[in-house]
Design an enzyme around this catalytic site. Structure first.
Site, PDB file in Angstrom:
ATOM      1  N   GLU A  41     -27.944  90.815  32.373  1.00 31.98           N
ATOM      2  CA  GLU A  41     -29.396  90.811  32.476  1.00 31.98           C
ATOM      3  C   GLU A  41     -29.943  92.084  31.827  1.00 31.98           C
ATOM      4  O   GLU A  41     -29.345  93.148  31.887  1.00 31.98           O
ATOM      5  CB  GLU A  41     -29.803  90.771  33.953  1.00 31.98           C
ATOM      6  CG  GLU A  41     -31.302  90.747  34.181  1.00 31.98           C
ATOM      7  CD  GLU A  41     -31.685  90.771  35.656  1.00 31.98           C
ATOM      8  OE1 GLU A  41     -32.758  90.253  35.980  1.00 31.98           O
ATOM      9  OE2 GLU A  41     -30.908  91.319  36.473  1.00 31.98           O
ATOM     10  N   LYS A 113     -36.001  83.392  34.067  1.00 31.24           N
ATOM     11  CA  LYS A 113     -35.592  83.606  35.462  1.00 31.24           C
ATOM     12  C   LYS A 113     -36.614  82.987  36.415  1.00 31.24           C
ATOM     13  O   LYS A 113     -37.806  83.298  36.366  1.00 31.24           O
ATOM     14  CB  LYS A 113     -35.459  85.108  35.706  1.00 31.24           C
ATOM     15  CG  LYS A 113     -34.925  85.503  37.072  1.00 31.24           C
ATOM     16  CD  LYS A 113     -34.781  87.017  37.116  1.00 31.24           C
ATOM     17  CE  LYS A 113     -34.198  87.508  38.426  1.00 31.24           C
ATOM     18  NZ  LYS A 113     -34.073  88.995  38.414  1.00 31.24           N
ATOM     19  N   CYS A 155     -29.336  86.776  37.776  1.00 32.05           N
ATOM     20  CA  CYS A 155     -29.323  87.762  38.852  1.00 32.05           C
ATOM     21  C   CYS A 155     -29.784  87.197  40.203  1.00 32.05           C
ATOM     22  O   CYS A 155     -29.036  86.531  40.889  1.00 32.05           O
ATOM     23  CB  CYS A 155     -30.127  88.981  38.448  1.00 32.05           C
ATOM     24  SG  CYS A 155     -29.738  90.481  39.402  1.00 32.05           S
TER      25      CYS A 155
END
Length: 274
Positions: A41, A113, A155
């Site tokens: 990330e 995300k 993440c």
């Protein structure tokens, strides 16, 4: 068997330097026989100072790290999963966006995300991704990568198993979880959740991570991982910047799901009675 590489980074605040590091990682991974490289990330810039970061945020077509990764992938004939970049959406918000790039340098998939990290930690750390980032709209699978059909997450998505179930049910063979995990949450939850997601979904998990103390003062957990569908850890990079390698056999998915066919037994859950 397919050989993959993971780049465990210590990304700083200068996108041009970080782009050069990505180019070097692509070249080294290809030289070691990897068919695909996975990066963490925020591979292009990791900067908690939003005013300073804003001066380096670009639209996708102008991002130096994406351009460098595409050129390096084409030069060395290797696929690249660029874990994520901070990008200008053009609407006043930023995107935390992952890319899959093929061996000709073409972008084969994108994912923004979905779950944004807004939290106050006991250490005093406070993170508010939603203050500047917009969340993605839905799951993404990129078909036909060297790691099979690849589901994309980033993440904090790790904490939402329904996303992984949806990717598994849509036919993913592996799921990428690029990360910049904090040290306290990493020590407590990183390994157990990674193994749980691989076991629940019956597939490979590939998680390239940020590591160490960064230029902006934050500290990340490292321990980039590759985990097989049975939950066995094939690679744990521990601490330190560098490349790690693992061999994955997609036939292992069929073997494991034959032993524990949980995906076939999953039922739609209705309202809870009380």
């Amino acid at each position: 068997m397919t050989r993959i590489a993971l780049y465990q980074a210590n990304t700083g605040v200068d996108p041009h330097k970080n782009a050069r590091d990505i180019e070097q990682a692509v070249a080294m991974a290809a030289a070691e026989g990897a068919a695909m490289l996975f990066t963490p990330e925020m591979s292009g810039m990791l900067d908690g100072n939003r005013d300073r970061a804003a001066a380096n945020i670009r639209r996708e077509e102008d991002d130096v790290t994406l351009a460098a990764a595409r050129a390096a992938a084409a030069r060395h004939g290797i696929w690249v999963h660029l874990g994520s970049l901070a990008l200008d959406r053009g609407d006043g918000r930023w995107a935390n966006r992952a890319f899959v790039i093929d061996g000709e340098g073409e972008v084969r998939g994108r994912y923004d995300k979905m779950h944004l990290f807004d939290v106050d930690l006991p250490t005093g750390e406070s993170w508010r991704e939603s203050a500047v980032y917009a969340g993605g709209d839905g799951p993404v699978i990129v078909r036909g990568t060297p790691a099979g059909d690849l589901g994309l997450t980033i993440c904090y998505d790790l904490r939402f198993p329904a996303l992984f179930a949806a990717l598994a049910e849509a036919g993913a063979d592996a799921i990428a979880i690029p990360a910049a995990f904090t040290v306290p949450t990493g020590k407590a939850h990183w390994h157990v959740m990674q193994r749980a997601r691989a076991i629940e979904a019956g597939l490979f998990v590939v998680s390239a991570a940020q590591d160490g103390r960064h230029e902006d003062g934050r500290e990340t957990f490292g321990h980039s991982l590759v985990i097989d569908p049975w939950g066995e850890v094939l690679l744990d990079m521990g601490e330190g910047k560098g490349l790690g390698f693992a061999e994955i056999d997609l036939g292992r998915i069929r073997e494991v799901r034959g032993r524990v066919p949980a995906l076939d037994h999953r039922r739609k859950i209705g309202p809870v009675s009380d």
